[in-house]
Each structure stands twice: as C-alpha cells, then as structure tokens.
Write a protein that holds these residues in place. Structure first.
Motif, PDB file in Angstrom:
ATOM      1  N   ALA A 183       0.837  -1.193   0.000  1.00 55.90           N
ATOM      2  CA  ALA A 183       0.000   0.000   0.000  1.00 55.90           C
ATOM      3  C   ALA A 183       0.870   1.240   0.000  1.00 55.90           C
ATOM      4  N   GLY A 184       0.271   2.340  -0.415  1.00 58.06           N
ATOM      5  CA  GLY A 184       0.995   3.595  -0.501  1.00 58.06           C
ATOM      6  C   GLY A 184       1.390   3.882  -1.932  1.00 58.06           C
ATOM      7  N   PRO A 185       1.673   5.126  -2.266  1.00 58.76           N
ATOM      8  CA  PRO A 185       2.042   5.487  -3.635  1.00 58.76           C
ATOM      9  C   PRO A 185       3.197   4.685  -4.183  1.00 58.76           C
ATOM     10  N   GLY A 186       4.189   4.375  -3.358  1.00 58.38           N
ATOM     11  CA  GLY A 186       5.337   3.615  -3.842  1.00 58.38           C
ATOM     12  C   GLY A 186       5.003   2.202  -4.238  1.00 58.38           C
ATOM     13  N   ALA A 187       3.955   1.649  -3.647  1.00 56.64           N
ATOM     14  CA  ALA A 187       3.616   0.250  -3.888  1.00 56.64           C
ATOM     15  C   ALA A 187       3.013   0.006  -5.255  1.00 56.64           C
ATOM     16  N   THR A 188       2.634   1.044  -5.967  1.00 51.90           N
ATOM     17  CA  THR A 188       2.003   0.851  -7.263  1.00 51.90           C
ATOM     18  C   THR A 188       2.952   0.242  -8.285  1.00 51.90           C
ATOM     19  N   LEU A 189       4.244   0.275  -8.019  1.00 51.08           N
ATOM     20  CA  LEU A 189       5.207  -0.292  -8.949  1.00 51.08           C
ATOM     21  C   LEU A 189       5.780  -1.612  -8.452  1.00 51.08           C
ATOM     22  N   ALA A 190       5.154  -2.192  -7.432  1.00 50.21           N
ATOM     23  CA  ALA A 190       5.694  -3.436  -6.879  1.00 50.21           C
ATOM     24  C   ALA A 190       5.690  -4.533  -7.943  1.00 50.21           C
ATOM     25  N   GLY A 191       4.526  -4.836  -8.512  1.00 55.08           N
ATOM     26  CA  GLY A 191       4.436  -5.751  -9.632  1.00 55.08           C
ATOM     27  C   GLY A 191       4.913  -7.161  -9.361  1.00 55.08           C
ATOM     28  N   ALA A 192       4.928  -7.618  -8.108  1.00 53.78           N
ATOM     29  CA  ALA A 192       5.414  -8.953  -7.792  1.00 53.78           C
ATOM     30  C   ALA A 192       4.270  -9.956  -7.876  1.00 53.78           C
ATOM     31  N   PRO A 193       4.492 -11.116  -8.476  1.00 55.65           N
ATOM     32  CA  PRO A 193       3.437 -12.126  -8.575  1.00 55.65           C
ATOM     33  C   PRO A 193       2.913 -12.518  -7.198  1.00 55.65           C
ATOM     34  N   GLY A 194       1.591 -12.574  -7.084  1.00 58.79           N
ATOM     35  CA  GLY A 194       0.977 -12.983  -5.840  1.00 58.79           C
ATOM     36  C   GLY A 194       0.823 -11.890  -4.813  1.00 58.79           C
ATOM     37  N   VAL A 195       1.348 -10.705  -5.077  1.00 53.66           N
ATOM     38  CA  VAL A 195       1.247  -9.583  -4.146  1.00 53.66           C
ATOM     39  C   VAL A 195       0.043  -8.723  -4.530  1.00 53.66           C
ATOM     40  N   VAL A 196      -0.776  -8.395  -3.539  1.00 51.44           N
ATOM     41  CA  VAL A 196      -1.993  -7.627  -3.792  1.00 51.44           C
ATOM     42  C   VAL A 196      -1.766  -6.169  -3.427  1.00 51.44           C
ATOM     43  N   ALA A 197      -2.040  -5.274  -4.352  1.00 50.90           N
ATOM     44  CA  ALA A 197      -1.969  -3.839  -4.087  1.00 50.90           C
ATOM     45  C   ALA A 197      -3.329  -3.364  -3.603  1.00 50.90           C
ATOM     46  N   LEU A 198      -3.354  -2.756  -2.427  1.00 53.86           N
ATOM     47  CA  LEU A 198      -4.598  -2.264  -1.862  1.00 53.86           C
ATOM     48  C   LEU A 198      -5.002  -0.958  -2.534  1.00 53.86           C
TER      49      LEU A 198
END
Length: 259
Positions: A183-198
C-alpha cells in the motif's frame, strides 16, 4: 483554506481540530478524537477524521501556513491516540494470542510508519492482532516476524516506488507462503506475482486483508497512483509534494530522508 468535510468531519469539528493544532492543544485534540471514536467507531475515526485531518495539515504545511512544529506535534498525538485505543481493544496477551496475527511494516529506506499504526487499529476492530514493526525495517526482519508470529498476512507500505521495485524477488518469495499486501504510492510499482496492491478505500482495504472481501485480481503496477487518499499515504507532511516551493518564509518541502 477550507477543509473538505463528510458526515463526521463536519466544518465545526474541523475547526475545533485545527484550532487545537494551531495552539498545540493536546488535550483538545485527544478529546475530539475520542469523541469521534465513541460516537462513530474506529473505522470512522481513522478514515473520516484522522486521514482527512492529517491530509489537511499537510496541505497547510505545504502552503507555509503551518510549521514543522505543528505537523510533528499533531502526528505524534495521532500516533499516541491510536496506540492507546488499540491497547484498550486487546488488553491481555491471551486475548491477543487468540486472534489471527498480521505484520505491518515499511521497507528499508521508508521512514513514514504512521499510516501503519492507523491501519492497524482498523484491523484490531476486525478481530486481528497486528504487529507493527515500524519504519525502515530490513526485509529479513519482516520475514522473521511473519514466521515467528505465524502471521496470516503481511502489509507493507511505502511512499517511494524504488523501495519496492528493488525488492521484487523478496516480495514474490514471501507471497508464496503468506498473503502479502502492499500500500501507498510507492507500492504501485511493486508488480510482484501474488502480491496484492490495496486500493484507496481504507475500509475496503481492511476488509480485504482480513478476508471479509476477496482481493482484487489486478496487477499492482496498473493500480492508479494517488498520493492523497491511498491507504498508508496519509501522513500529513508527505501527502502533498508541491510543484513549487511554499511562499517565502514557509517551510521547505521535506525530502525522503526527513523525519
């Protein structure tokens, strides 16, 4: 500067809150927050009072209408209040141990952990027992905490995309054994399989983490970035990054390493 209001954070409540912020009146701030909690519940206190209030403090700070002194004082009171409310909800170790555990943390280099504390109080309200590790937590420490507590979920929040992009492999590995939410603005680029962006709805995010709602099947890299309302992006001085410096005499924008 007008405060955007909703059914709970009325103009009158907003005026009282910001009078207390301006005068550094801790007792008045605590009274307003306690009243909102008692009358409307924790979800409303966090999503409808604290998040908008901290956002507005950030707007005023960016405009040079508040000093760092006011922002830090308000943030510290909010941190203290939510910690006390969380402690009131889970009073004993046995009660805590009977609840599903969730680890909340910030990745290395992230110094803004206040949103984790706010979000944790909403998870307590849903019957979970959060462990908040705080800012600038090494990935190994986060993984160890998840294992040590047999956590049912891990929530990682951050403002900087680089904090997540550089650790894509670690996120992927962790998500294989434990549900991982970013979560958070930085998390929008996480892009990891299985990870959920809130998303940007705090109540919905809490329901997703605790299993009340199904997680959205979206790629975190495609979630719209919003520095204003995104979960874990409410800490006052980091909501707004002004395009231009504040007016002469105002506080300069804080960088990523500011505290």
């Amino acid at each position: 500067m007008d405060l955007q209001t909703n059914d709970i954070l009325t103009a009158e409540v907003g005026r009282r809150i910001f009078d207390a912020v301006l005068t550094l009146d801790e007792d008045a701030l605590r009274a307003e927050f306690a009243r909102a909690r008692d009358e409307h519940g924790i979800d409303a206190l966090v999503a409808d009072v604290l998040v908008p209030a901290l956002h507005h403090v950030g707007v005023m700070w960016s405009a040079g209408e508040l000093s760092v002194m006011h922002e830090h004082h308000a943030s510290n009171i909010v941190r203290s209040v939510v910690s006390e409310f969380r402690g009131e909800a889970v009073r004993t170790e046995s009660e805590r141990d009977a609840r599903p555990r969730v680890v909340l943390t910030c990745p290395p280099g992230e110094l803004h952990d206040l949103p984790n504390h706010l979000f944790s109080s909403m998870l307590v309200e849903r019957g979970w027992a959060p462990l908040v590790l705080g800012a600038n937590t090494p990935w190994a420490a986060t993984s160890a905490a998840v294992r040590a507590t047999s956590a049912r979920a891990c929530v990682i929040s951050g403002m900087k995309a680089t904090s997540f992009a550089a650790r894509r492999s670690e996120l992927t590995v962790m998500a294989r054994s434990t549900p991982v939410y970013v979560a958070g603005p930085g998390a929008t680029l996480a892009g990891a399989p299985g990870v959920v962006a809130l998303g940007d709805d705090w109540r919905e995010a809490a329901d997703i983490v605790t299993g009340r709602l199904a997680a959205p099947l979206v790629d975190p890299a495609r979630v719209p970035r919003s520095a204003r309302t995104h979960p874990m992006a409410c800490e006052g001085r980091h909501i707004i990054v002004p395009a231009d410096p504040p007016a002469s005499g105002g506080a300069a924008p804080l960088g990523p390493s500011a505290s």
